[in-house]
Design an enzyme around this catalytic site. Structure first.
Site, PDB file in Angstrom:
ATOM      1  N   VAL A  59       8.689 -45.117  -0.633  1.00 16.32           N
ATOM      2  CA  VAL A  59       8.002 -45.121  -1.923  1.00 16.32           C
ATOM      3  C   VAL A  59       8.028 -46.572  -2.388  1.00 16.32           C
ATOM      4  CG1 VAL A  59       8.003 -44.290  -4.292  1.00 16.32           C
ATOM      5  CG2 VAL A  59       8.676 -42.760  -2.429  1.00 16.32           C
ATOM      6  N   SER A  60       6.882 -47.209  -2.399  1.00 17.24           N
ATOM      7  CA  SER A  60       6.827 -48.638  -2.693  1.00 17.24           C
ATOM      8  C   SER A  60       7.320 -48.925  -4.102  1.00 17.24           C
ATOM      9  CB  SER A  60       5.394 -49.151  -2.538  1.00 17.24           C
ATOM     10  OG  SER A  60       4.938 -48.997  -1.211  1.00 17.24           O
ATOM     11  N   ALA A  61       7.667 -50.185  -4.345  1.00 19.22           N
ATOM     12  CA  ALA A  61       8.085 -50.599  -5.678  1.00 19.22           C
ATOM     13  C   ALA A  61       6.991 -50.242  -6.688  1.00 19.22           C
ATOM     14  CB  ALA A  61       8.351 -52.099  -5.698  1.00 19.22           C
TER      15      ALA A  61
END
Length: 412
Positions: free
Chosen positions: A74-76
């Site tokens: 889950v990307s930043a």
């Protein structure tokens, strides 16, 4: 038992930080993107990760391979917000996401609403199964999750108003051209000359032309479109290396393989005379150096190598560098100027260290004298003849031809 009030409070604080950080860069967070970030329960997509980490400022790894490498995350949240700002999604639009984790697809679903549609695709069945489970749990049952190699069309003739790629890619697949509707937008973290930028691309006749970009980092693409990047160690241990990326030729690799131990040689430095403030972005400078400096590459180091002064970097994940014979030069830790600003400084090791540091500093000065321009990217089909390409730096990929220039009217 989950304290949802605490999760909501942390989510609100996360959105406030993103808005403040964008404002510091002279950018705004559109209310519709802020609303999506406030609405989607991010913690339902991050597993057993503590709430403070889930709603922190970093990425959350969700799937690792047998070798421990990150296969999906889950990307930043700030990065996802930035790409959604690029995409400028509207209610009723049909969106394809390439690289699935579930959370970003839920954000997209909030932006396009019930009249729109979201299709998210990933090559890894473990990733898509997890995304499906998380989306259902969060109430986004209408999002279509597909396990497939996105290098190829999902369905012949099916098009999307926007395609958002959330993995680092070495090239632009022809399938993305054919699936992009008229007036559509492609948002893609393209790896070029060792640099990764999230580009907003739109059609201009038979080409794709950039409207915006910013530096970013993503896990690499897997499948038929994947390419192996080239990394060369500078020490006997893996603490410092040169990153040449996927575009490096065999000749370039041969020129840097004999640099082991170069960092043990005396260090020279040069001041560029170019200063910046803490709120200024100089991301266009990296691409300027990549397209104007012969032997361009990047220095990457672990934190211990920085802390022990083996290399002087402020950003361990890649600083512009140049190799010339047995000499290495790189842009390193800036110098504090008298007015509170910072000055770009270059460092070099090797037999021609002083000249190499001065040369790289002069190229930074050239970028400054040109008005600190931002790059513009044009993407052409691979079969495009030379005579039909625009003027600028040309780079042939596998499935496309790129031209990068620096128009004065997009300086900044």
């Amino acid at each position: 038992m989950l304290n949802t009030t605490t999760a909501q409070e942390l989510r609100e604080a996360m959105v406030d930080r993103i808005a403040a950080n964008r404002q510091a860069l002279g950018l705004r967070l559109p209310e519709e993107v802020a609303h999506a970030l406030r609405t989607v329960p991010r913690h339902l997509f991050t597993g057993d990760v503590p709430l403070e980490e889930t709603y922190g400022d970093g990425a959350i790894v969700t799937v690792r391979g047998e070798d421990g490498l990150n296969l999906s995350s889950v990307s930043a949240a700030w990065l996802q917000a930035a790409m959604l700002c690029q995409a400028a999604l509207r209610p009723g639009e049909h969106i394809l996401e390439i690289g699935s984790g579930g959370y970003n697809a839920a954000l997209i679903a909030e932006l396009v609403g019930p009249r729109g549609s979201v299709t998210t695709v990933d090559i890894d069945p473990a990733v898509t199964q997890r995304a499906r489970t998380c989306l259902d749990k969060a109430g986004y049952t209408d999002v279509e999750v597909v396990c497939a190699d996105a290098e190829f069309e999902l369905e012949p003739g099916r098009t999307f108003d926007a395609i958002i790629v959330t993995v680092g890619v070495p090239d632009i697949s022809p399938a993305w051209w054919s699936q992009l509707a008229a007036g559509g937008r492609l948002i893609v973290p393209l790896r070029t000359l060792g640099l990764t930028r999230s580009w907003l691309l739109g059609r201009d006749g038979g080409t794709l032309v950039s409207g915006d970009h910013f530096p970013c980092g993503f896990v690499p693409l897997r499948g038929a479109g994947a390419r192996q990047g080239l990394s060369i160690p500078l020490r006997d241990d893996p603490s410092v290396s040169l990153w040449l990326g996927e575009d490096a030729s065999a000749g370039q690799a041969d020129k840097v393989r004999d640099l082991t131990g170069v960092l043990d040689l005396p260090r020279a430095s040069a001041r560029s005379g170019v200063t910046f403030s803490s709120g200024e972005s100089a991301s266009g400078q990296d691409m300027w150096l990549a397209t104007t400096v012969p032997g361009f590459c990047q220095v990457i180091a672990d934190q211990e190598a920085i802390d022990t002064d083996i290399v002087r970097l402020t950003w361990r994940w890649g600083s512009p560098a140049r190799v010339d014979a047995a000499t290495l030069a790189y842009r390193g830790t800036p110098r504090l100027a008298a007015d509170g600003r910072h000055e770009f400084v270059t460092y070099a090791h090797g037999p021609d260290a002083e000249a190499a540091a001065a040369f790289l500093a002069e190229q930074i000065g050239a970028w400054d004298r040109a008005g600190r321009p931002k790059p513009r990217l044009r993407v052409y089909p691979a079969a495009t003849p030379d005579g039909e390409l625009a003027e600028g730096f040309r780079l042939d990929k596998w499935r496309s031809r790129l031209v990068i220039d620096f128009p004065a009217d997009i300086a900044g």
